[in-house]
Design an enzyme around this catalytic site. Structure first.
Site, PDB file in Angstrom:
ATOM      1  N   CYS A 259       0.826  -1.208   0.000  1.00 30.65           N
ATOM      2  CA  CYS A 259       0.000   0.000   0.000  1.00 30.65           C
ATOM      3  C   CYS A 259       0.867   1.268   0.000  1.00 30.65           C
ATOM      4  O   CYS A 259       1.484   1.575  -1.004  1.00 30.65           O
ATOM      5  CB  CYS A 259      -0.977  -0.048   1.178  1.00 30.65           C
ATOM      6  SG  CYS A 259      -2.339   1.142   1.026  1.00 30.65           S
ATOM      7  N   HIS A 349      -3.785  -5.183  -0.284  1.00 30.56           N
ATOM      8  CA  HIS A 349      -3.504  -5.743   1.038  1.00 30.56           C
ATOM      9  C   HIS A 349      -3.546  -7.271   1.025  1.00 30.56           C
ATOM     10  O   HIS A 349      -4.602  -7.874   1.216  1.00 30.56           O
ATOM     11  CB  HIS A 349      -4.512  -5.208   2.052  1.00 30.56           C
ATOM     12  CG  HIS A 349      -4.313  -3.769   2.385  1.00 30.56           C
ATOM     13  ND1 HIS A 349      -3.473  -3.337   3.392  1.00 30.56           N
ATOM     14  CD2 HIS A 349      -4.818  -2.649   1.811  1.00 30.56           C
ATOM     15  CE1 HIS A 349      -3.478  -2.010   3.430  1.00 30.56           C
ATOM     16  NE2 HIS A 349      -4.289  -1.573   2.479  1.00 30.56           N
ATOM     17  N   GLU A 351      -2.580  -9.102   3.287  1.00 30.59           N
ATOM     18  CA  GLU A 351      -2.890  -9.532   4.660  1.00 30.59           C
ATOM     19  C   GLU A 351      -4.363  -9.332   4.986  1.00 30.59           C
ATOM     20  O   GLU A 351      -4.772  -9.434   6.144  1.00 30.59           O
ATOM     21  CB  GLU A 351      -2.023  -8.758   5.663  1.00 30.59           C
ATOM     22  CG  GLU A 351      -2.533  -7.389   6.084  1.00 30.59           C
ATOM     23  CD  GLU A 351      -2.545  -6.338   4.991  1.00 30.59           C
ATOM     24  OE1 GLU A 351      -3.103  -5.256   5.214  1.00 30.59           O
ATOM     25  OE2 GLU A 351      -2.010  -6.596   3.891  1.00 30.59           O
TER      26      GLU A 351
END
Length: 373
Positions: A259, A349, A351
């Protein structure tokens, strides 16, 4: 007060006003109005440091159904400047809940508004772009001209240097699960809690360091690899993080960014950044990897992006680099990498919490990079 019929107003920079009722804390808040299309995961959204100084408009019509729990926070606090919803749940119901969403908003002094036509707000922001905004309730309400003056008088998100405001003050360590394999130094530009957990699941010890940490200090920690986290603000202001990244590349350390970290790596490689019209904020955004053609459905939260086109290669002081990923919807750059493989980053993202796990393999790719090094 967790539920109220007190009048509230969402005021946009161009003079548009949406009137509803107070939700959470009563008072005044200022920020940039943005919208998030995620249908789930409001707790993760609210506690994501990347939303610092932003008023988030939820496109999902009903918010708060599952309450609030002590496990799903992505940081130690709610970071959004304000929250705008259409239909707040009258009663939450979930076995993990420890309280309600409006209770948590009030406890953390987050001013919100409910009962507005969020569809109309989103259509307005899509056509006019993200803009300065404010939510006002209780004693903070005033004549429209006065409210608009407060909104327009706040600083712009363009030129906002915010990473230092959300970064950790001290170094902390997240230990690996099982036998330690690698040591990673993660530069906290607004890191989410799930990121160190994803590293730890793969046997990585993670030293999370403040955004102001020097290159020498990072080297002292003897990392096998380095990581640049997500975070808020305008990447064009992050000269310190860019210089640090260039130093890490000079050292030849494997590097991974997510990001805001993607924008920092891109800038370190000589690319420019720009403010998007309304950004990408949601959990169902398709991204194409240029080399393989692989499409991942991703979670995203960014209002700035790198300049470039899919597959574009360019020279840098650290070797040849390329645009590795783009958004399938609009062609926005979603990743860059050094062609030799020792540094790469993505705008989305992997994650994701909440969100899809299509891109979690990137953590394994980073582990393979450190093993090879």
């Amino acid at each position: 007060m967790t539920t109220t019929t007190a009048a509230a107003a969402l005021v946009l920079e161009d003079g548009r006003i949406f009137r509803g009722t107070a939700y959470g804390a009563v008072g005044q808040t200022l920020g940039e109005a943005v919208f998030c299309t995620a249908m789930t995961g409001y707790q993760e959204t609210l506690t994501d440091p990347s939303y610092h100084r932003q008023i988030v408009v939820a496109t999902a019509p009903q918010i708060g159904n599952t309450g609030w729990n002590d496990e799903d926070d992505e940081s130690q606090q709610i970071w959004v400047a304000g929250y705008a919803v259409r239909d707040p749940a009258r009663r939450h119901s979930n076995w993990r809940a420890t309280g309600s969403l409006p209770e948590q908003l009030e406890q953390q002094s987050v001013v919100g508004i409910a009962g507005i036509d969020t569809r109309a707000v989103v259509r307005h922001l899509r056509s006019r772009g993200s803009m300065k905004a404010g939510i006002f309730s209780g004693a903070a309400l005033a004549e429209p001209a006065e409210l608009l003056a407060r909104v327009t008088g706040q600083p712009s998100m363009i030129g906002a240097d915010l990473a230092g405001e959300v970064s950790t003050d001290e170094i902390y360590t997240v230990e690996p699960e099982g036998e330690p394999r690698f040591t990673v130094v993660a530069v906290d530009l607004g890191i989410k809690s799930n990121t160190p957990r994803m590293f730890a699941q793969r046997g990585m010890r993670v030293h999370v360091v403040p955004s102001s940490t020097s290159l020498d200090k990072i080297v002292e920690l003897k990392p096998d690899g380095t990581f640049l986290s997500n975070g808020p603000g305008d990447p064009a202001t992050a000269d310190t993080a860019v210089a640090l990244t260039q130093g890490l590349l000079d050292k030849g350390l494997p590097l991974f960014g997510i990001c805001f970290g993607n924008q920092i790596l891109g800038r370190a490689l000589g690319r420019g950044t720009y403010k998007m019209k309304f950004g990408h904020r949601g959990i169902n955004i398709p991204v194409v990897e240029h080399e393989t053609g692989r499409v991942s459905i991703t979670a995203q939260n960014h209002g700035f992006a790198l300049e470039g086109e899919r597959g574009e290669q360019f020279d840098t002081p650290f070797g040849k680099a390329e645009v590795s990923h783009v958004c399938a919807n609009d062609g926005t750059v979603e990743g860059v990498r050094l062609v030799d493989g020792r540094a790469f980053s993505v705008q989305y993202h992997p994650e994701a919490a909440a969100g899809p796990h299509d891109a979690a393999y990137l953590f394994d790719r980073f582990a393979g990079l450190m093993k090879g090094a």
